[in-house]
Design a protein around this motif. Sequence first.
Motif, PDB file in Angstrom:
ATOM      1  N   LEU A 185     -17.738  -4.620   2.345  1.00 10.50           N
ATOM      2  CA  LEU A 185     -16.651  -4.326   2.432  1.00 10.50           C
ATOM      3  C   LEU A 185     -16.755  -2.813   3.183  1.00 10.50           C
ATOM      4  CD1 LEU A 185     -14.714  -4.651  -0.847  1.00 10.50           C
ATOM      5  CD2 LEU A 185     -14.601  -6.032   1.206  1.00 10.50           C
ATOM      6  N   SER A 186     -15.648  -2.602   3.963  1.00 11.85           N
ATOM      7  CA  SER A 186     -15.469  -1.304   4.778  1.00 11.85           C
ATOM      8  C   SER A 186     -14.426  -0.819   4.692  1.00 11.85           C
ATOM      9  CB  SER A 186     -16.189  -1.473   6.164  1.00 11.85           C
ATOM     10  OG  SER A 186     -15.278  -2.217   7.139  1.00 11.85           O
ATOM     11  N   LEU A 187     -13.774   0.561   5.112  1.00  9.56           N
ATOM     12  CA  LEU A 187     -12.420   1.012   5.072  1.00  9.56           C
ATOM     13  C   LEU A 187     -12.018   1.762   6.283  1.00  9.56           C
ATOM     14  CD1 LEU A 187      -9.898   1.644   3.120  1.00  9.56           C
ATOM     15  CD2 LEU A 187     -10.936   3.748   2.602  1.00  9.56           C
ATOM     16  N   ASP A 188     -10.912   1.471   6.837  1.00 11.85           N
ATOM     17  CA  ASP A 188     -10.307   2.047   7.938  1.00 11.85           C
ATOM     18  C   ASP A 188      -9.654   3.158   7.477  1.00 11.85           C
ATOM     19  OD1 ASP A 188      -8.596   2.957  10.080  1.00 11.85           O
ATOM     20  OD2 ASP A 188      -8.566   1.051  11.131  1.00 11.85           O
ATOM     21  N   GLY A 189     -10.124   4.283   7.387  1.00  8.66           N
ATOM     22  CA  GLY A 189      -9.323   5.576   6.682  1.00  8.66           C
ATOM     23  C   GLY A 189      -8.005   5.773   7.263  1.00  8.66           C
ATOM     24  N   SER A 190      -7.850   5.847   8.552  1.00  9.91           N
ATOM     25  CA  SER A 190      -6.500   6.248   9.396  1.00  9.91           C
ATOM     26  C   SER A 190      -5.472   5.277   8.665  1.00  9.91           C
ATOM     27  CB  SER A 190      -6.707   6.076  10.557  1.00  9.91           C
ATOM     28  OG  SER A 190      -7.574   6.999  11.163  1.00  9.91           O
ATOM     29  N   LYS A 191      -5.882   3.728   8.695  1.00  8.91           N
ATOM     30  CA  LYS A 191      -4.857   2.639   7.967  1.00  8.91           C
ATOM     31  C   LYS A 191      -4.920   3.055   6.712  1.00  8.91           C
ATOM     32  CE  LYS A 191      -4.286  -2.236   8.316  1.00  8.91           C
ATOM     33  NZ  LYS A 191      -4.676  -3.449   8.847  1.00  8.91           N
ATOM     34  N   PHE A 192      -5.585   3.318   5.920  1.00  6.03           N
ATOM     35  CA  PHE A 192      -5.603   3.653   4.434  1.00  6.03           C
ATOM     36  C   PHE A 192      -4.435   4.751   4.173  1.00  6.03           C
ATOM     37  CE2 PHE A 192      -6.461   5.756   0.652  1.00  6.03           C
ATOM     38  CZ  PHE A 192      -6.510   4.932  -0.549  1.00  6.03           C
ATOM     39  N   ASP A 193      -4.605   6.083   5.102  1.00  2.64           N
ATOM     40  CA  ASP A 193      -3.713   7.096   4.813  1.00  2.64           C
ATOM     41  C   ASP A 193      -2.359   6.567   5.185  1.00  2.64           C
ATOM     42  OD1 ASP A 193      -5.805   8.506   4.234  1.00  2.64           O
ATOM     43  OD2 ASP A 193      -6.090   9.464   6.260  1.00  2.64           O
ATOM     44  N   THR A 194      -1.927   5.747   6.254  1.00  4.06           N
ATOM     45  CA  THR A 194      -0.698   5.725   6.765  1.00  4.06           C
ATOM     46  C   THR A 194       0.035   4.445   5.545  1.00  4.06           C
ATOM     47  OG1 THR A 194      -1.575   5.447   9.236  1.00  4.06           O
ATOM     48  CG2 THR A 194       0.575   4.161   8.604  1.00  4.06           C
ATOM     49  N   ALA A 195      -0.961   3.424   5.047  1.00  2.92           N
ATOM     50  CA  ALA A 195      -0.560   2.704   4.160  1.00  2.92           C
ATOM     51  C   ALA A 195       0.010   3.244   3.006  1.00  2.92           C
ATOM     52  CB  ALA A 195      -1.301   1.416   3.915  1.00  2.92           C
ATOM     53  N   ILE A 196      -0.802   4.114   2.520  1.00  2.00           N
ATOM     54  CA  ILE A 196      -0.615   5.170   1.010  1.00  2.00           C
ATOM     55  C   ILE A 196       0.757   5.954   1.321  1.00  2.00           C
ATOM     56  CG2 ILE A 196      -1.217   6.819  -0.317  1.00  2.00           C
ATOM     57  CD1 ILE A 196      -2.362   4.082  -0.873  1.00  2.00           C
ATOM     58  N   ALA A 197       0.844   6.430   2.550  1.00  2.00           N
ATOM     59  CA  ALA A 197       2.097   7.165   2.817  1.00  2.00           C
ATOM     60  C   ALA A 197       3.206   6.454   2.847  1.00  2.00           C
ATOM     61  CB  ALA A 197       1.704   8.068   4.030  1.00  2.00           C
ATOM     62  N   ALA A 198       3.242   5.161   3.202  1.00  2.00           N
ATOM     63  CA  ALA A 198       4.381   4.170   3.238  1.00  2.00           C
ATOM     64  C   ALA A 198       4.388   3.566   1.948  1.00  2.00           C
ATOM     65  CB  ALA A 198       4.121   3.236   4.076  1.00  2.00           C
ATOM     66  N   ASP A 199       3.653   3.436   1.094  1.00  2.00           N
ATOM     67  CA  ASP A 199       3.680   2.833  -0.178  1.00  2.00           C
ATOM     68  C   ASP A 199       2.415   3.364  -1.218  1.00  2.00           C
ATOM     69  OD1 ASP A 199       3.934   1.198  -2.285  1.00  2.00           O
ATOM     70  OD2 ASP A 199       3.109  -0.722  -1.236  1.00  2.00           O
ATOM     71  N   PRO A 200       3.186   4.400  -1.755  1.00  2.00           N
ATOM     72  CA  PRO A 200       1.920   5.304  -2.763  1.00  2.00           C
ATOM     73  C   PRO A 200       1.678   4.308  -3.915  1.00  2.00           C
ATOM     74  CG  PRO A 200       3.953   6.667  -2.142  1.00  2.00           C
ATOM     75  CD  PRO A 200       4.238   5.340  -1.664  1.00  2.00           C
ATOM     76  N   GLU A 201       2.298   3.113  -4.311  1.00  2.00           N
ATOM     77  CA  GLU A 201       1.920   2.478  -5.453  1.00  2.00           C
ATOM     78  C   GLU A 201       1.047   1.152  -5.238  1.00  2.00           C
ATOM     79  OE1 GLU A 201       2.840   3.293  -8.492  1.00  2.00           O
ATOM     80  OE2 GLU A 201       3.790   5.098  -7.636  1.00  2.00           O
TER      81      GLU A 201
END
Length: 452
Positions: A340-356
């Motif tokens: 697995l790997s993580l796209d940090g920018s995409k993660f930040d955007t996703a959490i901002a839109a859906d914190p849960e």
Amino acid sequence: MATISNPGFSSGLSGLIPQLVAAERAPGDARFNRIESVATAQISAFGKVTAGLSGLQGALAKFEGVGASLGRKVSVGTDAGFTATANTKAALGNYQISVESLATTHKLQSAALAKDAAGKDAQLGHGSLSITVGDGEAIEVEIAEGKGSLAEIRDAINAKAGGKEVTATLVRGDSGDVLVLASTKTGTDGRMQISTSGGDGGLEALASSGGTMTVADAGNDARVLIDGISRTSSSNRLDEAIDGITIDLTKAKPGENSSLSLTSDASPLKASMLSFISAYNTALSALRTQSASGGESSSGAPLSGDSAPRSITQSLRGAISANYAQLAELGLKTGVDGSLSLDGSKFDTAIAADPEAVQRLLGDEGALQKPMAAALKSLLGDDGMIKGRTDALNSRLKSLKTERERFDRRISDVQARYTRQFTALDMMVSQMQSTSSFLTQQLSQITQLKQS
């Protein structure tokens, strides 16, 4: 006439015994060594797999409770007179806080006591001291006759208190020694009461009421105003003034408001996600390494061909695959090898839109948390598959030791048998040689008689 020779042990026949015994032992030793080597290597391999899976289990546990929720970022105004930390239960918002006063430590000091005419420490007196700090139990200190100098009283108090509740020290001033007693508790809850009894009455000077003790620090409570609401505390740490926030007071600044603001912070959650990804990849790597197949020039790994690593890998990948759509929305990607790997920018955007989003996946009842945690528990528990396999291998090594001891005894019997046989052979050859010598001698005499 030809003679019968007897090589005997001295002429090299004994050298055959070790060779025969070694030939007898070699197949058994090779078998035992092979089984022992394989079992030991497999135990080590399962240990490495266990370490990888335990790391994953620990990383997954970070999301339990409030671990899958957004953190809190605390911002405090410059030179505010306090610092603050917050947990995920703290409500977002802004506060105005004024530190009116700090909690201080109650401190009492005696009148100065000069040295006596001989230049020695003067005796204040003897008897009993009773020191009470707040609502605590009284500390009873006995001062023996002739042991009543301020230095000796200091030592007696410290020995009895043991660094708890109260401490005593001496300050040596121009007018003489001053005994200083300080509470170890701040605020009004730490105020001391001192009473005396018995003895010659000299210790009455140390009584907090009627004696000569003066207040060096009153031991007052801290007081703050939070959005105009007054709050007092015997400590300079306020844990419950605002839900989920701990405030540590550092400086009194009466009448000066400073801001405290709380905003959501995705960085702790992101760090936990990266930790999970790293642990997952480490676990997969351990499984691959310990079950790798051999090639033309290399042998296979200890668990090569074993179904356990394959089963564990499929279980982990299955849990990821079942939730891959939601993980992909958070910026997770899979490599060719399943890592697995993580796209940090995409993660930040996703959490901002859906914190849960992370909570639904990795929280206590999360779609990924439950099956993966259950799988890891079944693998790593006391009744788990890995422990069962490891116990079986250790049992095999234990039985192998018994087998080897039995084998060693059999080889010893073989060696003893060979020794008996060769000894008998040596005796037989010796007898034949003796007979041969006798016959040769007799034939020689007969030949001589015929010639004469």
